[in-house]
Every structure is written in C-alpha cells, then in structure tokens.
Write an enzyme that holds these catalytic residues in place. Structure first.
Site, PDB file in Angstrom:
ATOM      1  CG  ASP A   1      -0.128  -0.063   2.543  1.00 34.32           C
ATOM      2  OD1 ASP A   1       1.114  -0.014   2.504  1.00 34.32           O
ATOM      3  OD2 ASP A   1      -0.763  -0.153   3.612  1.00 34.32           O
TER       4      ASP A   1
ATOM      5  CD  GLU B   1       0.426  -6.564   3.231  1.00 33.35           C
ATOM      6  OE1 GLU B   1       0.411  -5.322   3.116  1.00 33.35           O
ATOM      7  OE2 GLU B   1       1.170  -7.147   4.045  1.00 33.35           O
TER       8      GLU B   1
ATOM      9  CD  GLU C   1       0.210   4.542   4.411  1.00 31.26           C
ATOM     10  OE1 GLU C   1      -0.768   5.163   4.917  1.00 31.26           O
ATOM     11  OE2 GLU C   1       1.382   4.940   4.511  1.00 31.26           O
TER      12      GLU C   1
ATOM     13  CG  HIS D   1       5.964   4.487  10.422  1.00 30.72           C
ATOM     14  ND1 HIS D   1       5.644   3.288  10.975  1.00 30.72           N
ATOM     15  CD2 HIS D   1       5.496   4.455   9.156  1.00 30.72           C
ATOM     16  CE1 HIS D   1       5.022   2.548  10.093  1.00 30.72           C
ATOM     17  NE2 HIS D   1       4.899   3.225   8.977  1.00 30.72           N
TER      18      HIS D   1
ATOM     19  NE  ARG E   1       3.957   9.997   4.129  1.00 30.89           N
ATOM     20  CZ  ARG E   1       4.791  10.873   3.574  1.00 30.89           C
ATOM     21  NH1 ARG E   1       4.485  12.141   3.518  1.00 30.89           N
ATOM     22  NH2 ARG E   1       5.938  10.471   3.070  1.00 30.89           N
TER      23      ARG E   1
ATOM     24  CG  HIS F   1      10.223   5.796  10.322  1.00 30.35           C
ATOM     25  ND1 HIS F   1      10.576   6.781   9.431  1.00 30.35           N
ATOM     26  CD2 HIS F   1       9.577   4.860   9.600  1.00 30.35           C
ATOM     27  CE1 HIS F   1      10.154   6.448   8.209  1.00 30.35           C
ATOM     28  NE2 HIS F   1       9.542   5.273   8.296  1.00 30.35           N
TER      29      HIS F   1
HETATM   30  C1  UD1 Z   1       6.429   4.888   3.982  1.00 33.40           C
HETATM   31  C2  UD1 Z   1       5.076   4.442   3.442  1.00 33.40           C
HETATM   32  C3  UD1 Z   1       4.282   3.792   4.543  1.00 33.40           C
HETATM   33  C4  UD1 Z   1       5.061   2.702   5.247  1.00 33.40           C
HETATM   34  C5  UD1 Z   1       6.399   3.230   5.683  1.00 33.40           C
HETATM   35  C6  UD1 Z   1       7.211   2.099   6.252  1.00 33.40           C
HETATM   36  C7  UD1 Z   1       4.087   5.866   1.690  1.00 33.40           C
HETATM   37  C8  UD1 Z   1       3.287   7.050   1.399  1.00 33.40           C
HETATM   38  N1  UD1 Z   1       4.324   5.615   2.990  1.00 33.40           N
HETATM   39  O1  UD1 Z   1       6.192   5.889   4.932  1.00 33.40           O
HETATM   40  O2  UD1 Z   1       3.101   3.223   3.990  1.00 33.40           O
HETATM   41  O3  UD1 Z   1       4.327   2.271   6.369  1.00 33.40           O
HETATM   42  O4  UD1 Z   1       7.089   3.782   4.557  1.00 33.40           O
HETATM   43  O5  UD1 Z   1       8.235   2.542   7.092  1.00 33.40           O
HETATM   44  O6  UD1 Z   1       4.504   5.195   0.789  1.00 33.40           O
HETATM   45  N2  UD1 Z   1      13.899   8.315   5.581  1.00 33.40           N
HETATM   46  C9  UD1 Z   1      15.273   8.249   5.562  1.00 33.40           C
HETATM   47  N3  UD1 Z   1      15.849   7.027   5.306  1.00 33.40           N
HETATM   48  C10 UD1 Z   1      15.132   5.913   5.081  1.00 33.40           C
HETATM   49  C11 UD1 Z   1      13.719   5.999   5.103  1.00 33.40           C
HETATM   50  C12 UD1 Z   1      13.125   7.223   5.347  1.00 33.40           C
HETATM   51  O7  UD1 Z   1      15.954   9.214   5.792  1.00 33.40           O
HETATM   52  O8  UD1 Z   1      15.724   4.854   4.860  1.00 33.40           O
HETATM   53  C13 UD1 Z   1      13.259   9.626   5.860  1.00 33.40           C
HETATM   54  C14 UD1 Z   1      13.381  10.591   4.680  1.00 33.40           C
HETATM   55  O9  UD1 Z   1      13.554  11.889   5.155  1.00 33.40           O
HETATM   56  C15 UD1 Z   1      12.011  10.462   4.002  1.00 33.40           C
HETATM   57  C16 UD1 Z   1      11.116  10.270   5.223  1.00 33.40           C
HETATM   58  O10 UD1 Z   1      11.865   9.435   6.092  1.00 33.40           O
HETATM   59  O11 UD1 Z   1      11.677  11.598   3.242  1.00 33.40           O
HETATM   60  C17 UD1 Z   1       9.762   9.679   4.968  1.00 33.40           C
HETATM   61  O12 UD1 Z   1       9.846   8.546   4.120  1.00 33.40           O
HETATM   62  P1  UD1 Z   1       8.557   8.140   3.219  1.00 33.40           P
HETATM   63  O13 UD1 Z   1       8.861   6.892   2.475  1.00 33.40           O
HETATM   64  O14 UD1 Z   1       8.122   9.316   2.434  1.00 33.40           O
HETATM   65  O15 UD1 Z   1       7.419   7.896   4.284  1.00 33.40           O
HETATM   66  P2  UD1 Z   1       7.299   6.870   5.466  1.00 33.40           P
HETATM   67  O16 UD1 Z   1       6.679   7.584   6.596  1.00 33.40           O
HETATM   68  O17 UD1 Z   1       8.587   6.174   5.660  1.00 33.40           O
HETATM   69  N1  UDP Z   2      11.184  -3.305  11.356  1.00 35.17           N
HETATM   70  C1  UDP Z   2      12.584  -3.414  11.368  1.00 35.17           C
HETATM   71  N2  UDP Z   2      13.311  -2.526  12.113  1.00 35.17           N
HETATM   72  C2  UDP Z   2      12.735  -1.534  12.843  1.00 35.17           C
HETATM   73  C3  UDP Z   2      11.322  -1.406  12.799  1.00 35.17           C
HETATM   74  C4  UDP Z   2      10.579  -2.293  12.041  1.00 35.17           C
HETATM   75  O1  UDP Z   2      13.132  -4.319  10.744  1.00 35.17           O
HETATM   76  O2  UDP Z   2      13.458  -0.774  13.495  1.00 35.17           O
HETATM   77  C5  UDP Z   2      10.394  -4.251  10.560  1.00 35.17           C
HETATM   78  C6  UDP Z   2       9.239  -4.917  11.271  1.00 35.17           C
HETATM   79  O3  UDP Z   2       9.635  -6.102  11.936  1.00 35.17           O
HETATM   80  C7  UDP Z   2       8.283  -5.195  10.134  1.00 35.17           C
HETATM   81  C8  UDP Z   2       8.493  -4.015   9.209  1.00 35.17           C
HETATM   82  O4  UDP Z   2       9.781  -3.495   9.533  1.00 35.17           O
HETATM   83  O5  UDP Z   2       8.645  -6.364   9.430  1.00 35.17           O
HETATM   84  C9  UDP Z   2       7.421  -2.988   9.403  1.00 35.17           C
HETATM   85  O6  UDP Z   2       7.805  -1.800   8.801  1.00 35.17           O
HETATM   86  P1  UDP Z   2       7.148  -0.412   9.182  1.00 35.17           P
HETATM   87  O7  UDP Z   2       6.615  -0.459  10.547  1.00 35.17           O
HETATM   88  O8  UDP Z   2       8.173   0.621   8.845  1.00 35.17           O
HETATM   89  O9  UDP Z   2       5.992  -0.271   8.104  1.00 35.17           O
HETATM   90  P2  UDP Z   2       4.466  -0.768   8.033  1.00 35.17           P
HETATM   91  O10 UDP Z   2       4.434  -2.235   8.279  1.00 35.17           O
HETATM   92  O11 UDP Z   2       3.699   0.023   9.052  1.00 35.17           O
HETATM   93  O12 UDP Z   2       4.049  -0.390   6.659  1.00 35.17           O
END
Ligand code: UD1
Ligand code: UDP
Length: 383
Positions: free
Chosen positions: A98, A120, A134, A210, A212, A243
C-alpha cells in the site's frame, strides 16, 4: 518454452521484508526469471533489508529525498520506471501492499499494458484518510491489478464485495514466511546493547511509530503516553527504534530523550527486530507489519491508531486498538503491566495471517495463470 519474466518493484522497508522471500522463491523456480527494481523510496532502511536477505536489485531508481512529499515520490518513481519497463519487458510486474511505490509501479505497468500482480491485496480500513495515504494506494492498486494475492479469506471477501472476483488467491502473508527464517534461540544481536538485557527479569516494551496520519497531535500524545508510562514503571525498559522520518525523529527526541529507561535507537536490522520482538513483554506500535508478526510470536500488541485494516488478530484477542489519546494508551498499557491475567490472555500465539507457505502458493498461482501449472495453489487456512 521461454521463462516467465517477473519484475518485482518495491521501495520501502516493509515491502522489502515481505517481498524478499518471494524473490528468492521465484529465483529458485525453473519456469520463472525473477528481476528486482527498487525505487528506494527508503534508502538506509531499505538497504538494511536487502543486505539481511541478500537481495541484489537489477534496477535502483534511488529516488529518496529528506522529508519527501507524496507528490515527489510519485513523480520520480513514475518517470524512473518508464525506462526500466522498456528495458526489462517483463511478462508480469509484482507490487506489494500500500505504499506510494506500490501504487505508482502498478500505474506504470498499466501504462505499458503489462499485467500486474498485487501481493497483500484486499486489506481495507474503509476510511480513505486512515491509514493515509495507504488505504487509497491499496484500493487504487487493486483496480489496476490482474492477479490479487489476498493474505486472508477476509481480505478476499473485501475484494469480492467490490466486484473483484477473478484471479483472487488466498495465500497467507509472506511476512510469516520471512519470520520463519529470522527468529532463533540463542540469537546474538548486532546491536550489542540488546545482548546485555535480561529479558526474563526486566519487562521490555518495544515501541514503533511512524504513520503520516499520526503526525501532529496524535504522535505527540503517543510520545507523552510513553513518557508517563516510563515514569510509572521505572523497572520496565522502553526500547524505541526511531524511524528516520525527520518529523518522527524530532518528536521522539524532544519528548523522550534523557529518560533512564527509554532507549532511543536507530532503526534495527530486521534480524535484530524480529528477535527483539520474540523476547519482549509487550509491543506498542502503529505499524502494519508488527501487527502481523507479533501474534505469530505470542506477543500482545497495543495498536496506536484509531482503526486497523488488519482485524484478524484483534478478533483473536492478541491485538488491542488503543487509539491515539494519551489517557487511553496509558490505561491500556497499565492494565497489561498490572494484571498478569490480562497480559496472559493476550499472549497466546495465533497465526491468522499466514503459515509460512505464502511464497510457495504465489509462485504456483503465477504458474497457473500463465498455463504452466494444472491448478492454482491450495488456499491458506489459519489453524
Ligand atoms: C512509507 C510508506 C508507509 C510505510 C512506511 C514504512 C508511503 C506514502 N508511505 O512511509 O506506507 O508504512 O514507509 O516505514 O509510501 N527516511 C530516511 N531514510 C530511510 C527511510 C526514510 O531518511 O531509509 C526519511 C526521509 O527523510 C524520508 C522520510 O523518512 O523523506 C519519509 O519517508 P517516506 O517513504 O516518504 O514515508 P514513510 O513515513 O517512511
Ligand atoms: N522493522 C525493522 N526494524 C525496525 C522497525 C521495524 O526491521 O526498526 C520491521 C518490522 O519487523 C516489520 C516491518 O519493519 O517487518 C514494518 O515496517 P514499518 O513499521 O516501517 O511499516 P508498516 O508495516 O507500518 O508499513
């Protein structure tokens, strides 16, 4: 006969964890050629997973920017995928879940008239703005998909109610396949601090947040609740892998820094994470994936959200929707600290989301769709 070329596209940590076992299962099948494209919507958190599961992408769009917006992810991924699809010419594009990457990859494949498989599929909260964005991403992907791999019967019924009945397969969630390879007795953590903890003697609470839709007041309420709980239960240890979202980092650090029994740490590698989950007392989270993994490990979960598109474990009694109000979160956690009966009632292992066979089923269903297997796979039935 030539192999069926499958291009898996993913971009974030959870997609990578859930697609890695499938990528390996497809690579081991003689009828399939498995290619991987990462958008790298996440960078560090994605790379942690690619390394842990030894997945080497053929294409990497490297799109991540600090504090990226939904529009920038969408635009950069869509234009990057154009040439990847032209070069790789897959018979099927697989997307997962999603995220923005999920929806955009399905859209890009549709623009190229390439069939889409949605792993999924069918989870629904029925609220367009929660989880945001999502819920809409998953529904839009469903409209574009040709094959729908629904983890549970409930997910398949959701699709059916929307009129999607063709090519819906009930497979279980691939995250349980992943979990079967990561959790072990005697595991030594990469993060050494976690090796020194006496999980029998000290109650370890694992926290993640984490989403939004929780940015702003809900996230502040969550952090304030944890601060209060840390004060009330000095013997407990709250472990919080934060995160990398700048907003989440800033909020977590401003409310929770400097507390003796709150450990703020960088995102954990998936092996450390799964093994920490297996050893902790309680999980507090707004994550989707954790809601699926924790029940299989027999760990109670307080979900820091108003709704969930994963009702199965709530129904089984191991996951409780605690909401995003400080007093409600504190009350729900206190009950699990003070009432061992209540904690025990939520601590039995259940497997409503999978049995570790999801990848085998998805591979067989793909082969069946392309006329290379005589029947689709058996449905996943929880036991
Ligand atoms: C995204 C997904 C969300 C998922 C989550 C898992 C969308 C809209 N959201 O949200 O569904 O649950 O990932 O964690 O697709 N960042 C880093 N390094 C990383 C990852 C993130 O610096 O490795 C920071 C960056 O500043 C980035 C921000 O986190 O801009 C947000 O990342 P983004 O993928 O936009 O949204 P998530 O909240 O991570
Ligand atoms: N996870 C991880 N390290 C962390 C936090 C989460 O490996 O510090 C794993 C967790 O076990 C799960 C997945 O990341 O498998 C979930 O990711 P996240 O919570 O970022 O996204 P969501 O599932 O809410 O989309």
């Amino acid at each position: 006969m030539s192999k069926i070329r499958v291009l898996s596209v993913f971009g974030t940590r959870p997609e990578a964890i859930k697609m890695a076992p499938l990528v390996h299962a497809m690579a081991q099948n003689d009828e399939l050629e498995s290619l991987v494209c990462v958008t790298a919507q996440h960078r560090e958190m994605l790379d942690q997973v690619l390394t842990a599961f030894s997945v080497e992408p053929q294409y990497d769009l490297n799109i991540m920017q600090p504090s990226q917006t939904l529009s920038t992810i969408t635009v950069k991924a869509l234009s990057g995928l154009e040439s990847v699809l032209e070069q790789s010419r897959p018979d099927l594009v697989l997307v997962h879940g999603d995220t923005s990457t999920t929806f955009v990859a399905a859209l890009a494949a549709f623009y190229h008239r390439i069939p889409v498989g949605h792993v999924e599929a069918g989870l629904r909260s029925f609220d367009k703005y929660s989880p945001y964005p999502e819920e809409a991403n998953r529904r839009l992907t469903g409209v574009l998909a040709d094959l729908h791999f629904a983890p549970t019967k409930q997910n398949a019924l959701n699709l059916q109610r929307e009129g999607t009945v063709k090519n819906v397969f009930i497979t279980g969630n691939t995250v349980i396949d992943a979990l079967h390879t990561t959790v072990r007795d005697g595991y030594r953590f990469e993060l050494d601090e976690l090796n020194g903890l006496d999980y029998g003697a000290r109650r370890v609470v694992l926290l993640t947040a984490h989403r939004r839709e929780n940015y702003g007041q809900p996230m502040e309420n969550i952090m304030a609740a944890v601060r209060e709980l840390a004060g009330q239960y000095p013997d407990a240890l709250f472990v919080y892998p934060v995160h990398l979202s700048p907003y989440v980092q800033q909020t977590a650090r401003s409310v929770l820094s400097g507390l003796e029994n709150v450990l703020l740490i960088p995102p954990l590698g998936v092996l450390d994470m799964h093994n920490l989950m297996a050893r902790c007392y309680l999980i507090m989270t707004d994550s989707g994936g954790l809601q699926e993994e924790a029940p299989a490990l027999g760990k109670p979960v307080l979900v820091l959200r108003r709704e969930t598109e994963r009702p199965e474990a709530v129904d089984a009694g191991t996951v409780l929707l605690a909401g995003v109000e400080k007093s409600a979160i504190v009350a729900a956690a206190c009950r699990l600290f003070d009432d061992t009966g209540a904690w025990r009632a939520m601590s039995h292992a259940v497997n409503p989301y999978g049995d570790g066979q999801a990848c085998r089923r998805i591979v067989q269903d793909i082969l069946y769709h392309f006329g290379r297997a005589v029947s689709p796979a058996d449905d996943f039935i929880p036991r």
